[in-house]
Design an enzyme around this catalytic site. Structure first.
Site, PDB file in Angstrom:
ATOM      1  N   ASP A  36       0.867  -1.195   0.000  1.00 52.88           N
ATOM      2  CA  ASP A  36       0.000   0.000   0.000  1.00 52.88           C
ATOM      3  C   ASP A  36       0.895   1.234   0.000  1.00 52.88           C
ATOM      4  OD1 ASP A  36      -2.224   1.834   0.431  1.00 52.88           O
ATOM      5  OD2 ASP A  36      -3.315   0.138   1.302  1.00 52.88           O
ATOM      6  N   ASP A  57       3.105   2.152  -4.791  1.00 53.71           N
ATOM      7  CA  ASP A  57       2.096   2.905  -5.538  1.00 53.71           C
ATOM      8  C   ASP A  57       1.834   2.077  -6.789  1.00 53.71           C
ATOM      9  OD1 ASP A  57       0.705   4.523  -7.305  1.00 53.71           O
ATOM     10  OD2 ASP A  57       1.734   6.355  -6.681  1.00 53.71           O
ATOM     11  N   VAL A  58       0.623   1.530  -6.910  1.00 56.38           N
ATOM     12  CA  VAL A  58       0.353   0.579  -8.002  1.00 56.38           C
ATOM     13  C   VAL A  58       0.450   1.204  -9.387  1.00 56.38           C
ATOM     14  CG1 VAL A  58      -1.069  -0.997  -6.617  1.00 56.38           C
ATOM     15  CG2 VAL A  58      -2.172   0.903  -7.854  1.00 56.38           C
ATOM     16  N   ASN A  84      -6.173  -5.220  -5.488  1.00 57.40           N
ATOM     17  CA  ASN A  84      -7.332  -4.670  -4.781  1.00 57.40           C
ATOM     18  C   ASN A  84      -7.248  -3.159  -4.571  1.00 57.40           C
ATOM     19  OD1 ASN A  84      -9.531  -4.849  -2.547  1.00 57.40           O
ATOM     20  ND2 ASN A  84      -7.723  -4.110  -1.430  1.00 57.40           N
ATOM     21  N   TYR A 148     -14.634   5.854 -12.647  1.00 52.72           N
ATOM     22  CA  TYR A 148     -14.651   4.639 -11.818  1.00 52.72           C
ATOM     23  C   TYR A 148     -15.315   3.493 -12.592  1.00 52.72           C
ATOM     24  CZ  TYR A 148     -15.107   1.971  -7.417  1.00 52.72           C
ATOM     25  OH  TYR A 148     -15.010   1.024  -6.428  1.00 52.72           O
ATOM     26  N   LYS A 152     -13.344   0.106 -13.625  1.00 53.16           N
ATOM     27  CA  LYS A 152     -13.786  -1.200 -13.113  1.00 53.16           C
ATOM     28  C   LYS A 152     -14.321  -2.083 -14.248  1.00 53.16           C
ATOM     29  CE  LYS A 152     -12.763  -0.406  -8.785  1.00 53.16           C
ATOM     30  NZ  LYS A 152     -11.658  -1.126  -8.135  1.00 53.16           N
ATOM     31  N   ALA A 181     -19.834  -1.191   0.240  1.00 50.27           N
ATOM     32  CA  ALA A 181     -19.378  -1.910   1.438  1.00 50.27           C
ATOM     33  C   ALA A 181     -18.808  -0.916   2.442  1.00 50.27           C
ATOM     34  CB  ALA A 181     -18.331  -2.947   1.051  1.00 50.27           C
ATOM     35  N   THR A 183     -16.363   0.576   4.082  1.00 48.12           N
ATOM     36  CA  THR A 183     -14.946   0.923   4.180  1.00 48.12           C
ATOM     37  C   THR A 183     -14.824   2.440   3.974  1.00 48.12           C
ATOM     38  OG1 THR A 183     -14.402   0.834   1.832  1.00 48.12           O
ATOM     39  CG2 THR A 183     -14.349  -1.276   3.024  1.00 48.12           C
TER      40      THR A 183
HETATM   41  N1  LIG Z   1     -16.106  -0.236  -0.341  1.00 51.09           N
HETATM   42  C1  LIG Z   1     -16.864  -0.299  -1.413  1.00 51.09           C
HETATM   43  O1  LIG Z   1     -18.039   0.091  -1.397  1.00 51.09           O
HETATM   44  C2  LIG Z   1     -16.325  -0.926  -2.670  1.00 51.09           C
HETATM   45  C3  LIG Z   1     -17.244  -1.507  -3.565  1.00 51.09           C
HETATM   46  C4  LIG Z   1     -16.754  -2.083  -4.743  1.00 51.09           C
HETATM   47  C5  LIG Z   1     -15.393  -2.106  -4.994  1.00 51.09           C
HETATM   48  N2  LIG Z   1     -14.534  -1.522  -4.097  1.00 51.09           N
HETATM   49  C6  LIG Z   1     -13.114  -1.597  -4.417  1.00 51.09           C
HETATM   50  O2  LIG Z   1     -12.473  -2.328  -3.408  1.00 51.09           O
HETATM   51  C7  LIG Z   1     -11.082  -2.005  -3.382  1.00 51.09           C
HETATM   52  C8  LIG Z   1     -10.635  -1.775  -1.964  1.00 51.09           C
HETATM   53  O3  LIG Z   1     -11.290  -0.612  -1.481  1.00 51.09           O
HETATM   54  P1  LIG Z   1     -11.821  -0.458   0.018  1.00 51.09           P
HETATM   55  O4  LIG Z   1     -13.304  -0.500  -0.064  1.00 51.09           O
HETATM   56  O5  LIG Z   1     -11.098  -1.392   0.902  1.00 51.09           O
HETATM   57  O6  LIG Z   1     -11.457   1.072   0.291  1.00 51.09           O
HETATM   58  P2  LIG Z   1     -10.252   1.681   1.135  1.00 51.09           P
HETATM   59  O7  LIG Z   1     -10.216   3.106   0.738  1.00 51.09           O
HETATM   60  O8  LIG Z   1     -10.425   1.327   2.560  1.00 51.09           O
HETATM   61  O9  LIG Z   1      -8.963   0.899   0.577  1.00 51.09           O
HETATM   62  C9  LIG Z   1      -8.337   1.237  -0.643  1.00 51.09           C
HETATM   63  C10 LIG Z   1      -6.845   1.048  -0.423  1.00 51.09           C
HETATM   64  O10 LIG Z   1      -6.167   1.280  -1.673  1.00 51.09           O
HETATM   65  C11 LIG Z   1      -5.002   2.039  -1.365  1.00 51.09           C
HETATM   66  N3  LIG Z   1      -4.543   2.775  -2.543  1.00 51.09           N
HETATM   67  C12 LIG Z   1      -5.119   3.853  -3.135  1.00 51.09           C
HETATM   68  N4  LIG Z   1      -4.356   4.280  -4.156  1.00 51.09           N
HETATM   69  C13 LIG Z   1      -3.272   3.463  -4.194  1.00 51.09           C
HETATM   70  C14 LIG Z   1      -2.123   3.407  -5.017  1.00 51.09           C
HETATM   71  N5  LIG Z   1      -1.931   4.286  -6.026  1.00 51.09           N
HETATM   72  N6  LIG Z   1      -1.221   2.435  -4.780  1.00 51.09           N
HETATM   73  C15 LIG Z   1      -1.396   1.555  -3.781  1.00 51.09           C
HETATM   74  N7  LIG Z   1      -2.456   1.556  -2.954  1.00 51.09           N
HETATM   75  C16 LIG Z   1      -3.385   2.520  -3.172  1.00 51.09           C
HETATM   76  C17 LIG Z   1      -5.438   2.975  -0.243  1.00 51.09           C
HETATM   77  O11 LIG Z   1      -4.296   3.495   0.452  1.00 51.09           O
HETATM   78  C18 LIG Z   1      -6.292   2.058   0.599  1.00 51.09           C
HETATM   79  O12 LIG Z   1      -5.549   1.377   1.576  1.00 51.09           O
HETATM   80  C19 LIG Z   1     -10.934  -0.800  -4.311  1.00 51.09           C
HETATM   81  O13 LIG Z   1     -10.435  -1.242  -5.548  1.00 51.09           O
HETATM   82  C20 LIG Z   1     -12.350  -0.286  -4.452  1.00 51.09           C
HETATM   83  O14 LIG Z   1     -12.548   0.416  -5.641  1.00 51.09           O
HETATM   84  C21 LIG Z   1     -14.979  -0.947  -2.943  1.00 51.09           C
END
Ligand SMILES: NC(=O)c1ccc[n+]([C@@H]2O[C@H](COP(=O)([O-])OP(=O)(O)OC[C@H]3O[C@@H](n4cnc5c(N)ncnc54)[C@H](O)[C@@H]3O)[C@@H](O)[C@H]2O)c1
Length: 262
Positions: A36, A57-58, A84, A148, A152, A181, A183
Site C-alpha cells: 500500500d 504505488d500501483v 485490490n 470509476y 472497473k 461496502a 470501508t
Molecule cells: N467499499 C466499497 O463500497 C467498494 C465496492 C466495490 C469495490 N470496491 C473496491 O475495493 C477495493 C478496496 O477498497 P476499500 O473499499 O477497501 O477502500 P479503502 O479506501 O479502505 O482501501 C483502498 C486502499 O487502496 C489504497 N490505494 C489507493 N491508491 C493506491 C495506489 N496508487 N497504490 C497503492 N495503494 C493505493 C489505499 O491506500 C487504501 O488502503 C478498491 O479497488 C475499491 O474500488 C470498494
C-alpha cells in the site's frame, strides 16, 4: 485446495477490504504481504495483523515488479495476488477529465501492472491465483463517477480476456464485483446511505468472497457480492455473432484465437 503455508500479496492491503482479507488469510496460516502507499498508520496496520508491509504505488509499473521480487526474495514464492488497490472519484461534475484519468490509472492500470508483475512468480510457483477487486460499477453505469465505471469495467474485461490464456499455466484469474461496502471509500456517501437505510456489505463479507475466489473461482468469472445474496457469478449475455451470407453463424478466424485455446 489448501491455502496454509501459501504466500499472498494484497495491493491496497491496508484499506478496509485488504485488512479484512488479511485477517481471514492469517487465520488460515497464509503468509500475507500488504502492499500500500507508504505511511506509519499503514505499516502499523500490517504489523497489527501479523502481515509484512511493502510500500507500493500501483501506478508505478516498475515498483510492482520490485515488490514481487521482494516477496519472492523473502518468502521464496508467491501463490496468490489480490489486486485490490483502488480509489473513487470525488468530483460530482459530469466529467472531470483529470480525475477520470487518475481513477483509471489506479483502478485499471494498477491492475494491469500488478498482473504483469505477478504472472512470472505465479508460474514459478507452479500456478496460483489472481483475484481482482473490480466493482458493481464495472457492470453497471455510474452517472456520478464515469472514470470509476470505466476503470472497473476495464478491469472486468481485462480479467475475462486474459483468464483463458492462463489456465494452461495453472493460474486462475477472476474478479470480485462488490456493491457498496463499509470501508473508507464510501465515507463521502455515508450520511446519504443512512438517511434511506441503504444496506451495505461488511468488509468481512467481501473478504470471504475473495478467499472463495482464490480457493475455487471459475477462470474469468466476475462474482457479484451484494447484501443479502452473497457472492454469485455474473451471467454475461454474450454478443450477437456475425452471420454469413447464407445466414449461418460465422466461424471466428483462427488468427483471433491464441494457439493454446484452438
Ligand atoms: N467499499 C466499497 O463500497 C467498494 C465496492 C466495490 C469495490 N470496491 C473496491 O475495493 C477495493 C478496496 O477498497 P476499500 O473499499 O477497501 O477502500 P479503502 O479506501 O479502505 O482501501 C483502498 C486502499 O487502496 C489504497 N490505494 C489507493 N491508491 C493506491 C495506489 N496508487 N497504490 C497503492 N495503494 C493505493 C489505499 O491506500 C487504501 O488502503 C478498491 O479497488 C475499491 O474500488 C470498494
Amino acid at each position: 485446495m489448501t491455502t496454509a503455508g501459501s504466500v499472498a500479496l494484497i495491493t491496497g492491503g491496508t484499506g478496509g477490504f485488504g485488512r479484512a482479507l488479511a485477517a481471514q488469510l492469517r487465520e488460515r496460516d497464509v503468509t500475507v504481504v500488504l502492499a500500500d502507499l507508504d505511511s506509519e498508520p499503514n505499516r502499523a496496520a500490517a504489523s497489527g495483523l501479523g502481515a509484512h508491509f511493502v510500500a507500493l504505488d500501483v501506478t508505478d509499473r516498475a515498483a510492482n515488479a520490485a515488490v514481487v521480487a521482494e516477496v519472492e526474495g523473502q518468502y521464496g514464492r508467491l501463490d496468490a495476488a489480490f489486486l485490490n488497490a483502488g480509489i473513487a472519484g470525488k468530483s460530482r461534475d459530469a466529467l472531470d477529465v483529470d480525475e477520470f484519468l487518475r481513477v483509471v490509472e489506479v483502478d485499471l492500470f494498477g491492475v494491469v501492472y500488478g498482473t504483469e508483475a505477478v504472472l512470472p512468480a505465479l508460474k514459478r510457483a507452479g500456478g496460483g491465483s489472481i483475484v481482482v477487486t473490480a466493482s458493481l460499477a464495472g457492470l453497471a453505469p455510474v452517472a456520478t463517477d464515469p472514470g470509476y465505471s470505466v476503470a472497473k469495467g476495464g478491469a472486468v474485461a481485462f480479467v475475462r480476456s486474459l483468464a483463458p490464456r492462463l489456465v494452461g499455466d495453472g493460474i486462475t484469474m477472476s474478479a470480485i464485483c462488490p456493491g457498496f461496502a463499509d470501508t473508507a471509500i464510501i465515507d463521502p456517501l455515508r450520511e446519504e446511505f443512512a438517511a434511506v437505510d441503504f444496506p451495505v456489505l461488511s468488509a468481512d463479507e467481501v473478504a470471504s468472497a475473495m478467499v472463495a475466489a482464490w480457493a475455487g473461482a471459475e477462470p474469468g468469472a466476475a462474482y457479484v457480492v451484494q447484501p443479502g445474496i452473497g457472492a454469485v457469478p455474473y451471467k454475461f449475455k454474450g454478443v450477437p455473432a456475425a452471420r454469413t451470407a447464407a445466414g449461418e453463424t460465422a466461424a471466428v478466424p483462427e488468427a483471433l484465437i491464441p494457439p493454446s485455446l484452438r
